[in-house]
Design an enzyme around this catalytic site. Structure first.
Site, PDB file in Angstrom:
ATOM      1  CE  LYS A  22      -1.059   1.335   4.494  1.00  0.00           C
ATOM      2  NZ  LYS A  22      -0.751   2.685   4.875  1.00  0.00           N
ATOM      3  CG  ASN A  23       2.705   2.637   3.469  1.00  0.00           C
ATOM      4  OD1 ASN A  23       1.521   2.993   3.383  1.00  0.00           O
ATOM      5  ND2 ASN A  23       3.289   2.349   4.625  1.00  0.00           N
ATOM      6  NE  ARG A  92      -0.115  12.132   9.003  1.00  0.00           N
ATOM      7  CZ  ARG A  92      -0.174  13.322   9.551  1.00  0.00           C
ATOM      8  NH1 ARG A  92      -1.267  13.700  10.161  1.00  0.00           N
ATOM      9  NH2 ARG A  92       0.849  14.142   9.519  1.00  0.00           N
ATOM     10  CB  CYS A 116      -2.260  10.627  12.902  1.00  0.00           C
ATOM     11  SG  CYS A 116      -0.971   9.678  13.651  1.00  0.00           S
ATOM     12  NE  ARG A 121       2.136   9.707  10.681  1.00  0.00           N
ATOM     13  CZ  ARG A 121       1.533   8.867   9.858  1.00  0.00           C
ATOM     14  NH1 ARG A 121       0.305   8.433  10.109  1.00  0.00           N
ATOM     15  NH2 ARG A 121       2.141   8.433   8.776  1.00  0.00           N
ATOM     16  N   PRO A 122       3.919  15.839  11.805  1.00  0.00           N
ATOM     17  CG  PRO A 122       5.945  16.766  12.525  1.00  0.00           C
ATOM     18  CD  PRO A 122       4.981  15.658  12.816  1.00  0.00           C
ATOM     19  CG  LEU A 125      11.160  17.138   7.945  1.00  0.00           C
ATOM     20  CD1 LEU A 125      11.525  15.676   8.193  1.00  0.00           C
ATOM     21  CD2 LEU A 125      12.380  18.026   8.184  1.00  0.00           C
ATOM     22  CG  ASP A 305       4.550   1.028   9.238  1.00  0.00           C
ATOM     23  OD1 ASP A 305       4.265   1.878  10.107  1.00  0.00           O
ATOM     24  OD2 ASP A 305       4.697   1.306   8.035  1.00  0.00           O
ATOM     25  NE  ARG A 397      -6.527   4.536   6.672  1.00  0.00           N
ATOM     26  CZ  ARG A 397      -6.008   5.656   7.127  1.00  0.00           C
ATOM     27  NH1 ARG A 397      -6.377   6.126   8.297  1.00  0.00           N
ATOM     28  NH2 ARG A 397      -5.121   6.329   6.413  1.00  0.00           N
TER      29      ARG A 397
END
Ligand code: EPU
Length: 421
Positions: A22-23, A92, A116, A121-122, A125, A305, A397
């Site tokens: 997925k990622n 996100r 989240c 979770r900025p 960057l 993860d 998800r």
């Protein structure tokens, strides 16, 4: 809304195939915005985050069609450069459209993601890198507005190795004028998959697979096809399902070296691992699970993860282990839920001190995020009696029909509609 009902204590056997990552797909799908044409992406997992990305891309004007495990993405008729809140708040990874839209259209408006499930979770960057590439960035009504008539190359030294910031910056830099150097770039396999796709589109990137990426911007990119790599986190989760139930199972998974860190920890715990081409065999029959400490790290370290799943495994170890998350310091929502199943876990800062218990006992537990949910399913498979895992939309998800895969291995796990929340 669905829940899982799991009757624990069944031994597993057989072989399952690991789905696409997925990622990787979530980065590669928006990369198609850099071209005008038809792109075919294969080995795409059938999970809800992919459908959320499809909806966002359609909003932008991409003609997207999902067929079993592949997607056609036609980027000829882009009509919007806006990722609205309704999409970003769901996922996100929607911010991945920022880099390609800015690079190709000189403008992007992307709703700012909030916190989240496990804390902030900025995306600072991502934004700092876009500024270095020459973009003007403003925040207006909760949206990030990025503008640049033409991006230019820059030296970007990330303070923290970030998968998302690396992916987004790459997708901007490939069409910037001149050379961009990314230092301390993420080298996760999903980023390598993205880099290889960008190169197929005509991008010029050196250092792929390393933390130093050199990008020579080009004026135009062409449409191209991509094959998504197999999901290393699903692979690791399934292997732990085999280990925690003291079973022998096999997974069909390409690129076993992507999970060397997980395989070596599994071996340390006493599981026997055999790799034969694309098949990984794990044998944990009669295993006394040894306690094994884990500290998460960027690739090739132990993935954050997999942290929740490892904690679930260690709840049944023969001793105490310490599981530390150095990437997300607060990612421990599963701990109180695992304790409801009889685990003995204490949180000390960003570490879980897991005292192994003789057995877990089934109970109702609640999913709070994707990997936390996976850990509850794993614990449920090993627990005595019935475990109900509520709010499994989190699992949907990112895991493709996990209950079907586990059932095919002999687990007793059923999806049941419920009004319980
Ligand atoms: N970070 C910042 N500022 C930024 C970006 C990141 O401080 O602008 C920090 C984060 O707070 C974190 C660290 O950098 O401490 C690493 O975060 P990263 O940016 O690498 O995470 P991400 O790109 O948002 C991806 C995966 C996550 C996975 C992380 C870490 C996708 C869509 N998501 O997130 O996957 O946990 O990398 O490997 O690729 C999941 O699949 O369950 C999941 C959460």
């Amino acid at each position: 809304m669905d829940k899982f009902v799991i009757e624990g204590g069944h031994q597993l056997s057989g072989r399952v195939k690991v789905s696409g990552a997925k990622n990787a797909a979530l980065a590669i799908m928006p990369a198609t915005l850099l071209n005008n044409g038809m792109n075919v992406i294969t080995n795409v997992p059938e999970v809800n985050d992919i459908f959320t990305m499809i909806k966002l891309l359609r909003h932008i004007g991409v003609e997207a069609e999902y067929r079993e495990h592949y997607i056609n993405l036609d980027t000829n008729n882009i009509i919007s450069q806006h990722a609205p809140y309704e999409h970003v708040k769901k996922m996100r990874a929607s911010v991945y459209v920022l880099g390609p839209l800015l690079a190709k259209y000189g403008y992007a408006k992307v709703s700012m993601p909030g916190g989240c499930a496990w804390g902030p979770r900025p995306i600072n960057l991502h934004l700092e890198a876009m500024k270095k590439l020459g973009a003007d960035i403003e925040l207006e009504g909760g949206d990030i507005i990025a503008r640049a008539s033409k991006l230019h190359g820059a030296l970007i030294n990330f303070d923290i190795s970030s998968v998302g910031a690396t992916g987004n910056t790459l997708m901007a830099a490939v069409m910037a004028k001149g050379t961009t150097l990314l230092q301390n770039a993420a080298k996760e396999p999903e980023i390598t998959n993205l880099c290889e796709y960008l190169v197929k589109m005509g991008a010029r990137i050196e250092g792929i697979g390393t933390s130093r990426l050199e990008v020579e911007g080009v004026d135009e990119l062409t449409h191209a096809d991509s094959e998504i790599i197999s999901d290393r986190i699903e692979a690791g989760t399934l292997l732990i399902a085999g280990a925690i139930t003291k079973s022998e199972i096999e997974i069909e998974y390409k690129n076993s070296f992507h999970i060397d860190s997980v395989l070596s920890k599994l071996q340390d715990s006493g599981a026997k691992i055999l790799i034969n081409n694309d098949i990984i065999n794990i044998n944990s029959k009669d295993l006394e699970i040894k306690n094994v400490d884990v500290s998460t790290a960027v690739y090739p370290g132990f993935p954050t993860d997999m942290q929740a799943q490892w904690i679930a495994y260690m709840t049944l170890a023969n001793g105490t282990s310490t599981v530390t998350d150095t990437i997300y310091l607060d990612r421990f929502n599963h701990v109180p839920e695992l304790n409801r199943l009889g685990a003995s876990i204490e949180l000390v800062n960003n570490s879980a001190i897991v005292r192994g218990v003789k057995k877990l006992r089934g109970a109702k537990v609640m999913s709070t995020d994707l990997r936390a949910s996976a850990s509850l399913v794993l614990a449920g498979l090993a627990a005595e009696g019935t475990t109900e895992v509520l709010r499994i939309y989190h699992l949907d998800r990112g895991y493709q029909k996990i209950e079907e895969k586990l059932s095919s291995l002999g687990a007793s796990i059923t999806r049941v509609p419920t009004t319980e929340f």
